[in-house]
Design an enzyme around this catalytic site. Structure first.
Site, PDB file in Angstrom:
ATOM      1  N   ASP A   6       0.953  -0.990   0.163  1.00  0.00           N
ATOM      2  CA  ASP A   6       0.049   0.160  -0.034  1.00  0.00           C
ATOM      3  C   ASP A   6       0.844   1.182   0.312  1.00  0.00           C
ATOM      4  O   ASP A   6       2.282   1.466   0.541  1.00  0.00           O
ATOM      5  CB  ASP A   6      -1.009   0.098   1.083  1.00  0.00           C
ATOM      6  CG  ASP A   6      -1.536   1.382   1.098  1.00  0.00           C
ATOM      7  OD1 ASP A   6      -2.471   1.223  -0.288  1.00  0.00           O
ATOM      8  OD2 ASP A   6      -2.437   1.318   2.273  1.00  0.00           O
TER       9      ASP A   6
ATOM     10  N   ASN B 118       1.345   3.454  -3.059  1.00  0.00           N
ATOM     11  CA  ASN B 118       1.552   3.729  -3.986  1.00  0.00           C
ATOM     12  C   ASN B 118       0.951   4.767  -5.287  1.00  0.00           C
ATOM     13  O   ASN B 118       2.066   5.709  -5.441  1.00  0.00           O
ATOM     14  CB  ASN B 118       1.415   2.809  -5.320  1.00  0.00           C
ATOM     15  CG  ASN B 118       1.727   1.376  -5.015  1.00  0.00           C
ATOM     16  OD1 ASN B 118       2.424   1.591  -4.573  1.00  0.00           O
ATOM     17  ND2 ASN B 118       1.650   0.201  -6.000  1.00  0.00           N
TER      18      ASN B 118
ATOM     19  N   HIS C  91       3.035   3.089  -8.577  1.00  0.00           N
ATOM     20  CA  HIS C  91       1.698   1.520  -9.328  1.00  0.00           C
ATOM     21  C   HIS C  91       3.777   1.159 -10.045  1.00  0.00           C
ATOM     22  O   HIS C  91       4.060  -0.182  -9.577  1.00  0.00           O
ATOM     23  CB  HIS C  91       1.163   1.339 -10.148  1.00  0.00           C
ATOM     24  CG  HIS C  91      -0.279   1.593  -8.854  1.00  0.00           C
ATOM     25  ND1 HIS C  91      -0.399   1.715  -7.768  1.00  0.00           N
ATOM     26  CD2 HIS C  91      -1.226   2.633  -9.543  1.00  0.00           C
ATOM     27  CE1 HIS C  91      -1.641   1.390  -7.299  1.00  0.00           C
ATOM     28  NE2 HIS C  91      -2.310   2.584  -8.158  1.00  0.00           N
TER      29      HIS C  91
ATOM     30  N   GLU D 146     -12.134  -4.641  -4.109  1.00  0.00           N
ATOM     31  CA  GLU D 146     -12.385  -2.998  -3.357  1.00  0.00           C
ATOM     32  C   GLU D 146     -12.288  -2.123  -4.976  1.00  0.00           C
ATOM     33  O   GLU D 146     -12.523  -1.392  -4.472  1.00  0.00           O
ATOM     34  CB  GLU D 146     -12.769  -2.674  -2.231  1.00  0.00           C
ATOM     35  CG  GLU D 146     -13.891  -3.471  -0.914  1.00  0.00           C
ATOM     36  CD  GLU D 146     -13.334  -4.896  -0.562  1.00  0.00           C
ATOM     37  OE1 GLU D 146     -12.533  -4.882  -1.381  1.00  0.00           O
ATOM     38  OE2 GLU D 146     -14.261  -5.846  -0.543  1.00  0.00           O
ATOM     39  N   ASN D 147     -10.857  -2.902  -4.722  1.00  0.00           N
ATOM     40  CA  ASN D 147     -10.152  -1.774  -5.836  1.00  0.00           C
ATOM     41  C   ASN D 147     -10.984  -1.261  -6.990  1.00  0.00           C
ATOM     42  O   ASN D 147     -10.416  -1.050  -7.939  1.00  0.00           O
ATOM     43  CB  ASN D 147      -9.404  -2.367  -6.000  1.00  0.00           C
ATOM     44  CG  ASN D 147      -7.885  -1.970  -4.977  1.00  0.00           C
ATOM     45  OD1 ASN D 147      -6.863  -3.191  -4.633  1.00  0.00           O
ATOM     46  ND2 ASN D 147      -7.647  -1.078  -4.037  1.00  0.00           N
TER      47      ASN D 147
ATOM     48  N   ILE E 117      -7.401  -4.568   8.658  1.00  0.00           N
ATOM     49  CA  ILE E 117      -6.450  -5.240   7.164  1.00  0.00           C
ATOM     50  C   ILE E 117      -7.072  -5.131   6.435  1.00  0.00           C
ATOM     51  O   ILE E 117      -6.458  -5.359   4.789  1.00  0.00           O
ATOM     52  CB  ILE E 117      -7.154  -6.337   8.287  1.00  0.00           C
ATOM     53  CG1 ILE E 117      -6.646  -7.794   7.787  1.00  0.00           C
ATOM     54  CG2 ILE E 117      -8.581  -6.496   8.127  1.00  0.00           C
ATOM     55  CD1 ILE E 117      -5.713  -8.248   8.190  1.00  0.00           C
TER      56      ILE E 117
END
Ligand code: IPE
Ligand code: IPE
Ligand code: MG
Length: 247
Positions: A27, A29, A44, A74-75, A202
């Site tokens: 996480d 980026n 990324h 969820e992305n 998480i």
């Protein structure tokens, strides 16, 4: 960090007490890019360099299972161009790294449902899984369209089908059997979970599998997460007293 310090850090690692399974939430980026006034996809891209570095460092150490959270269920909420950029990076990663993965005896495995991924990405994934399937060094799990809740629900559905077919009975269902219905089947639970970027959550990662995992958080953003950070996390892990509910 200088080469001397790096070496002394590795030397401090107890090779007989390595985490068997390390899981990482890659996480930060976007924030890395934002700090540099660059579009998020640059973050990324830089993050992918760390994937290469951390995979290499893990195989060198002799880690048996490495799981990298690359794209959550969820992305999909993200802008279309960012999602496309991430899928392209995935394809690039496989194309650039497959030979090295084969050479280093790494077996590629995907956690998550790849059905909604673009065809080209699925093609490259299938090729990489196939070409590494006989490797027995490190298992590299890439979590793609992965969600911990999705993992559990998918497992429940499959186990119910087996009950319906008479392959198993309800009484057979216990922790060990249920684990075999998760995307991580056949693999040990993570011993160490690393989350960079300063977030203390998480985010729907390995919910079932992390019941007794040791967490390690860092404020460093993923594109800055060099192998020294991995060594630091492992050294910290080795100082922990894991009790699993005992005394
Ligand atoms: C993690 O970095 C990569 C993915 C989720 C694919 P982010 O893109 O979430 O970066 P931040 O959290 O916005 O900084
Ligand atoms: C978790 O990061 C998912 C991946 C790293 C792939 P997110 O950036 O999506 O998590 P939140 O939204 O901050 O919880
Ligand atoms: Mg994020």
């Amino acid at each position: 960090m200088s080469q001397v310090n790096l070496n002394s850090q590795i030397n401090q690692i107890d090779i007989d007490n390595l985490p068997r399974h390390i899981a990482i939430i890659m996480d930060g980026n976007g924030r890395w890019a934002k700090k540099r006034l660059l579009p998020r996809n640059f973050g990324h891209q830089e993050g992918m360099k760390r994937v290469v570095e951390i995979v290499e460092a893990s195989t060198e150490l002799g880690i048996k299972h490495l799981t990298l959270y690359a794209f959550s269920t969820e992305n999909w909420k993200r802008p279309k161009n960012e999602i496309e950029g991430l899928m392209k990076l995935l394809i690039t990663y496989i194309r650039n790294e497959l030979d090295k993965l084969i050479k280093n005896n790494v077996r590629l495995n995907i956690l998550g449902d790849v059905t909604p991924l673009p065809d080209l990405a699925k093609l490259e994934i299938r090729r990489a899984i196939d070409e590494t399937k006989d490797n027995n060094g490190m298992v590299l799990n890439i979590a793609l369209n992965y969600g911990g809740r999705d993992d559990i629900i998918n497992g429940v559905k499959t186990i119910l089908k087996d009950v319906e077919l008479g392959n198993i009975s309800i009484e057979d269902i216990d922790n060990n059997l249920f684990s075999e219905y998760l995307y991580t089947k056949g693999q040990p639970d993570p011993d160490l979970l690393i989350r960079p970027s300063g977030e203390l959550r998480i985010s729907n990662f390995l919910l079932y599998q992390t019941a007794y995992t040791e967490y390690w958080f860092s404020d460093v953003l993923w594109p800055d997460f060099k192998k020294e950070k991995l060594y630091e996390a492992i050294l910290d892990f080795q100082k922990r007293n894991r009790r699993f509910g005992g005394i």
